[in-house]
Every structure is written in C-alpha cells, then in structure tokens.
Motif scaffolding. Structure first.
Motif, PDB file in Angstrom:
ATOM      1  N   VAL A   1      28.014  36.137  32.575  1.00 34.11           N
ATOM      2  CA  VAL A   1      28.626  35.707  33.611  1.00 34.11           C
ATOM      3  C   VAL A   1      30.144  35.542  33.604  1.00 34.11           C
ATOM      4  N   ALA A   2      30.960  36.006  34.467  1.00 35.26           N
ATOM      5  CA  ALA A   2      32.501  35.963  34.342  1.00 35.26           C
ATOM      6  C   ALA A   2      32.600  34.571  35.253  1.00 35.26           C
ATOM      7  N   VAL A   3      33.640  33.664  34.562  1.00 33.93           N
ATOM      8  CA  VAL A   3      33.899  32.480  35.398  1.00 33.93           C
ATOM      9  C   VAL A   3      35.384  32.813  35.884  1.00 33.93           C
ATOM     10  N   LEU A   4      35.438  32.744  37.191  1.00 38.90           N
ATOM     11  CA  LEU A   4      36.584  33.237  38.110  1.00 38.90           C
ATOM     12  C   LEU A   4      37.294  31.945  38.521  1.00 38.90           C
ATOM     13  N   ASP A   5      36.966  30.779  38.397  1.00 40.82           N
ATOM     14  CA  ASP A   5      37.448  29.566  38.820  1.00 40.82           C
ATOM     15  C   ASP A   5      37.555  28.597  38.029  1.00 40.82           C
ATOM     16  N   PRO A   6      38.726  28.375  37.378  1.00 37.71           N
ATOM     17  CA  PRO A   6      39.989  29.139  37.972  1.00 37.71           C
ATOM     18  C   PRO A   6      40.288  30.346  37.187  1.00 37.71           C
ATOM     19  N   MET A   7      40.790  31.280  37.878  1.00 39.61           N
ATOM     20  CA  MET A   7      41.320  32.401  37.479  1.00 39.61           C
ATOM     21  C   MET A   7      42.518  32.011  36.279  1.00 39.61           C
ATOM     22  N   VAL A   8      42.734  33.282  35.440  1.00 38.21           N
ATOM     23  CA  VAL A   8      43.635  33.047  34.360  1.00 38.21           C
ATOM     24  C   VAL A   8      44.701  34.062  34.578  1.00 38.21           C
TER      25      VAL A   8
ATOM     26  N   ALA B   1      49.795  36.256  47.880  1.00 37.36           N
ATOM     27  CA  ALA B   1      50.630  35.666  47.217  1.00 37.36           C
ATOM     28  C   ALA B   1      50.092  34.431  46.962  1.00 37.36           C
ATOM     29  N   ILE B   2      50.006  33.959  45.838  1.00 37.60           N
ATOM     30  CA  ILE B   2      49.200  32.881  44.976  1.00 37.60           C
ATOM     31  C   ILE B   2      50.001  32.075  44.251  1.00 37.60           C
ATOM     32  N   LYS B   3      49.738  30.749  44.020  1.00 34.53           N
ATOM     33  CA  LYS B   3      50.560  30.081  43.064  1.00 34.53           C
ATOM     34  C   LYS B   3      49.702  29.643  41.828  1.00 34.53           C
ATOM     35  N   ALA B   4      50.104  29.614  40.553  1.00 37.01           N
ATOM     36  CA  ALA B   4      49.520  29.507  39.462  1.00 37.01           C
ATOM     37  C   ALA B   4      50.287  28.313  38.731  1.00 37.01           C
ATOM     38  N   ARG B   5      49.551  27.608  38.015  1.00 39.88           N
ATOM     39  CA  ARG B   5      49.988  26.509  36.971  1.00 39.88           C
ATOM     40  C   ARG B   5      49.969  26.624  35.552  1.00 39.88           C
ATOM     41  N   ILE B   6      51.079  26.661  35.009  1.00 36.27           N
ATOM     42  CA  ILE B   6      51.258  26.982  33.586  1.00 36.27           C
ATOM     43  C   ILE B   6      50.329  26.037  32.687  1.00 36.27           C
ATOM     44  N   ARG B   7      49.420  26.643  31.808  1.00 37.80           N
ATOM     45  CA  ARG B   7      48.484  25.836  31.270  1.00 37.80           C
ATOM     46  C   ARG B   7      48.750  25.926  29.449  1.00 37.80           C
ATOM     47  N   LEU B   8      49.342  27.086  29.189  1.00 33.51           N
ATOM     48  CA  LEU B   8      49.375  27.287  27.749  1.00 33.51           C
ATOM     49  C   LEU B   8      50.797  28.035  27.666  1.00 33.51           C
TER      50      LEU B   8
ATOM     51  N   ASP C   1      46.879  28.911  35.375  1.00 36.75           N
ATOM     52  CA  ASP C   1      45.522  28.787  36.092  1.00 36.75           C
ATOM     53  C   ASP C   1      45.756  28.905  37.680  1.00 36.75           C
ATOM     54  N   ILE C   2      44.745  29.644  38.263  1.00 32.79           N
ATOM     55  CA  ILE C   2      44.939  30.252  39.822  1.00 32.79           C
ATOM     56  C   ILE C   2      43.623  29.599  40.131  1.00 32.79           C
ATOM     57  N   ALA C   3      43.801  28.627  41.194  1.00 32.24           N
ATOM     58  CA  ALA C   3      42.700  28.247  42.021  1.00 32.24           C
ATOM     59  C   ALA C   3      41.909  29.325  42.492  1.00 32.24           C
ATOM     60  N   ASN C   4      40.637  29.525  42.661  1.00 34.70           N
ATOM     61  CA  ASN C   4      40.019  30.608  43.251  1.00 34.70           C
ATOM     62  C   ASN C   4      38.487  30.036  43.445  1.00 34.70           C
ATOM     63  N   ALA C   5      38.347  29.080  44.300  1.00 30.97           N
ATOM     64  CA  ALA C   5      37.304  28.434  44.585  1.00 30.97           C
ATOM     65  C   ALA C   5      36.237  29.361  45.321  1.00 30.97           C
ATOM     66  N   ASP C   6      36.947  30.297  46.282  1.00 28.73           N
ATOM     67  CA  ASP C   6      35.727  31.140  47.009  1.00 28.73           C
ATOM     68  C   ASP C   6      35.446  32.427  46.126  1.00 28.73           C
ATOM     69  N   LEU C   7      36.049  32.625  44.913  1.00 30.40           N
ATOM     70  CA  LEU C   7      35.761  33.786  43.984  1.00 30.40           C
ATOM     71  C   LEU C   7      36.301  35.105  44.531  1.00 30.40           C
ATOM     72  N   LYS C   8      37.119  34.993  45.393  1.00 28.91           N
ATOM     73  CA  LYS C   8      37.787  36.473  46.167  1.00 28.91           C
ATOM     74  C   LYS C   8      38.546  37.356  45.502  1.00 28.91           C
ATOM     75  N   LEU C   9      39.261  36.420  44.384  1.00 23.57           N
ATOM     76  CA  LEU C   9      40.285  37.226  43.568  1.00 23.57           C
ATOM     77  C   LEU C   9      39.601  37.836  42.371  1.00 23.57           C
ATOM     78  N   PRO C  10      39.625  39.301  42.204  1.00 27.08           N
ATOM     79  CA  PRO C  10      39.009  39.856  41.035  1.00 27.08           C
ATOM     80  C   PRO C  10      39.766  39.723  39.899  1.00 27.08           C
ATOM     81  N   ALA C  11      39.031  39.878  38.817  1.00 25.76           N
ATOM     82  CA  ALA C  11      39.567  39.890  37.350  1.00 25.76           C
ATOM     83  C   ALA C  11      39.861  41.162  37.038  1.00 25.76           C
ATOM     84  N   GLY C  12      40.903  41.451  36.091  1.00 23.63           N
ATOM     85  CA  GLY C  12      41.393  42.737  35.840  1.00 23.63           C
ATOM     86  C   GLY C  12      42.530  43.243  36.670  1.00 23.63           C
ATOM     87  N   VAL C  13      42.903  42.573  37.688  1.00 25.24           N
ATOM     88  CA  VAL C  13      43.848  43.457  38.509  1.00 25.24           C
ATOM     89  C   VAL C  13      45.287  42.874  37.998  1.00 25.24           C
ATOM     90  N   PHE C  14      46.293  43.461  38.431  1.00 22.43           N
ATOM     91  CA  PHE C  14      47.702  43.074  38.173  1.00 22.43           C
ATOM     92  C   PHE C  14      48.409  42.550  39.079  1.00 22.43           C
TER      93      PHE C  14
END
Length: 398
Positions: free
Chosen positions: A221-228, A263-270, A287-300
């Motif tokens: 299972v890929a955890v996508l919320d929050p997205m990194v 266009a999204i906002k991300a908060r620096i964690r590390l 970290d990027i809030a992605n509660a609806d899991l619409k943002l896919p992983a692996g994109v640029f």
C-alpha cells in the motif's frame, strides 16, 4: 618658336585670381550630441528565484504480510483501490454472568455467550482475513471451560468448609482456562491483516482461497497523504530553505478543473544537514496535503525557490553598465546637457534584465543613461530621446 611661359609666373597668376575671387563666410563647428535614453533611479522591491525540479513520492510503502500460515478467507481489494486504515481493537474481557445479566434470555451454553469475547472483531475493516474457523471453534470450547472453571471457583469459595488446597486447585484451573482462551484469541486476531495507514493498493500478490505461509507478502500500500515532494537544493542556496516554510509547486502532468497545471503548496519537513558528496546539494522533503489521493506518486513538478529579496533596492538595466576590464562604471545626466561618468560601481545581485547597485555613488533621483552608454565618455554632450520614468506633462505627454 614661341617662348615658354615661366612656371613661377603662372603660379602667381593663379594665386592672385584665387585671392580676388569671392569667399564663403566661415561657420562655427557645432559640437556632436549623442542620442541617449535615461531612467530616473528610485527604490523598488526585488526578488530573485531559482527554478528547481521536484519529484512527488509516496510518504511510505507499507508491506502487508500474513501473520500466520493458512488459506486466505477474504481479500476484497483490487490494485488501484483505496485501502482504509484499520486495526484490531483492544478486547475487553467480559465474564459470563455480566453478559447474561445484560442480555436476558440467553443461556450459558448459547453461542452468543461463548463467542462474547470475540465481538470486538465483528466489524474490523481488514485488508485481508485468514481462515480462522477452526480457531473460533476451539475458542468456543475454551470459553466454555473457562466459564465452568469460574463457576467451580465460585462454588469452592462459597463453601465454608473448603480447604486452601481446594481453593488453590480451583483457581489454578481457572487461570489455565483463561490462558488457553487468551492464546486462541491472539491467534484469531492475527488472522486479520490490517492496514495501519490509509493508502492506495499498488501491488497485490494473492487472492482469496490461496494458501500462504507465515510472513508471506500479500500486498503493498502506497501512503499518499501527505504526499512527499523531494528536491535537491544547491549548497549556495541552502539558507533559503527552512523547516516549516512553504513552497509553491507546479505539476504540469496533472490538470485542475480549468485544464491548467495543478499548483499546490508544500510545507518543508526535512532539510539534510550533510551535502551529497558528488552533487554538493542538500536533500529537502516537503509534505503536500492529498486527502482525496488525486495526486499520483512518481510525477515531476517545479518550484520557484526564493533565494534573495530586498524591499527597497536601487536597480538599473544591464545596458546602463560600461565595463573596462574588471571595473564597472555608468553615466548620469548632469547639468548643461552633459553626462558624468561614475566609476568603480559596486553591484549586487543581477538577472538577465537588471542589476542591483550597492553603495551610495548612485542615489535615488539620479537620471542614469540606460541606452547608448557604451559610446559615451565623461562630459559628452547628449540629447535625451527617451525617459520612461519622467513625470508626464499636463497635456499627458511625457
């Protein structure tokens, strides 16, 4: 034969004729004026940003494994589906007398009574469930033995003539029966394969009805919320990233409702404290809030990192500078239609269009030559052809 005319005499005649001819009155030589464009210097806020690539990754990949060997009784999820968060709730042990009192009409041998301590497993939204039917049958028997041992202990304690040995034997039987119930209860709970964090099933290795060994992988299972969001910041710009700061990220491979890049906002964690040995960059995670899991992983994506800002800076176009080796100068408009060369100019940050001026050699209000400076010298006469910063006249013309 005619006599030759002396050359000296001929030259004298020509000179006399030229001297007697009417002459053009002399005119004064006008000084050359060069056409220039100027700009009035005034402070303005500036920002310098660098464009950096960003990779979106899952926060983590969870491996879901079988806790015991057996046949998969239920595994309802397909790849790409959302797997909810689940866990086995903590069991609260209920005695038979309490349960019967709360549910009038039940007997001590009814299934509802004998399975009462498994009720907390009735609605567990597990990822998968192993075949635990034999374990539940054994638990029913163990629960009946425990209830009988509890009643036996109560009878021994109620007799006045009971010896310490009889009481000890009854207590030991009850403890043994409870231990057997706890052992079976834990085995039944292990039959539920739960998912600790909500995510997307990106890999499933088995289906319902298949036999698996203890510890065998069932799915991932890929955890996508929050997205990194991961980016590598050059060491020169490390101070521009701080933990807790926000980044604006544009993802062109994903469109919003209007068909534009997301266009999204991300908060620096590390922010790593050790630079990469080869690239001399620092790894940054946001970290990027992605509660609806619409943002896919692996994109640029890309972000514009703010590396410098100044609320009131004096700037001039790059065309205003005149270079002489490593020395930099510029021209300001002086009185009398002349220019004055200001030498040894100190510059700060620059872009492809403008450069920041440091020091006090050029001040607010100075009219700096921004076009034609390369052909000028100190004290040259000039004609101002353009000044976009001049105050407009009353009729609206500048």
């Amino acid at each position: 034969m005619p006599r030759a005319f002396p050359v000296a005499v001929l030259a004298l005649v020509v000179f006399s004729a030229a001297a007697c001819a009417p002459q053009k009155p002399p005119t004064e030589h006008e000084a050359v004026r060069r056409n220039i464009a100027v700009q009035t210097i005034s402070p303005r806020p500036i920002e310098i940003r660098v464009k950096l690539p960003v990779t979106l990754k899952a926060r983590e990949d969870i491996e879901l494994r079988a806790a015991q060997a057996g046949t998969i009784l239920d595994l309802p999820f397909e790849e790409g589906q959302i797997v909810p968060q689940s866990s086995v709730p903590k069991a609260a042990w209920i005695e038979a007398d309490e349960f019967v009192k709360a549910n009038p009409g039940l007997g001590l041998t009814d299934d509802a009574v004998l399975y009462r301590n498994l009720a907390h497993l009735a609605s567990v939204p597990a990822f998968a469930r192993m075949d635990d039917r034999a374990l539940r049958t054994n638990f029913r028997e163990a629960q009946a033995q425990y209830d009988a041992a509890t009643r036996g202990l109560n009878r021994v304690l109620s007799y006045k003539d009971s010896t310490e040995a009889q009481i000890d034997t009854a207590r030991t039987a009850r403890v043994g029966a409870r231990a057997n119930c706890d052992r079976l209860l834990h085995m039944i709970e292990d039959a539920y394969v739960t998912n600790p964090v909500r995510g997307i099933l990106n890999r499933r290795l088995h289906r319902s009805g298949e036999y698996v060994n203890n510890g065998e992988l069932l799915g991932m299972v890929a955890v996508l919320d929050p997205m990194v969001a991961v980016l590598n910041v050059p060491e020169d710009h490390k101070e521009a990233v701080k933990v807790g700061a926000d980044l604006d990220i544009t993802i062109r491979s994903v469109n919003d409702n209007l068909g534009k890049p997301v266009a999204i906002k991300a908060r620096i964690r590390l922010v790593d404290q050790v630079a990469h040995a080869t690239t001399h960059t620092f790894r940054v995670e946001a970290d990027i809030a992605n509660a609806d899991l619409k943002l896919p992983a692996g994109v640029f994506g890309t972000t514009q990192l703010l590396i410098y800002s100044q609320p009131a800076a004096l700037t001039v176009p790059l065309t205003a500078l005149k270079l002489k080796g490593e020395r930099i100068s510029l021209f300001v408009l002086a009185d009398g239609g002349k220019v004055k060369e200001v030498q040894d100019i100190n510059v700060g940050h620059m872009t492809s269009d403008w450069v920041e001026l440091l020091g006090d050699k050029v001040r607010q209000g100075d009219r700096v030559v921004v076009m034609g400076a390369q052909l000028l010298a100190d004290a040259d006469l000039v004609t101002v052809r353009q000044d976009p910063t001049a105050t407009p006249a009353k009729d609206g013309r500048s």
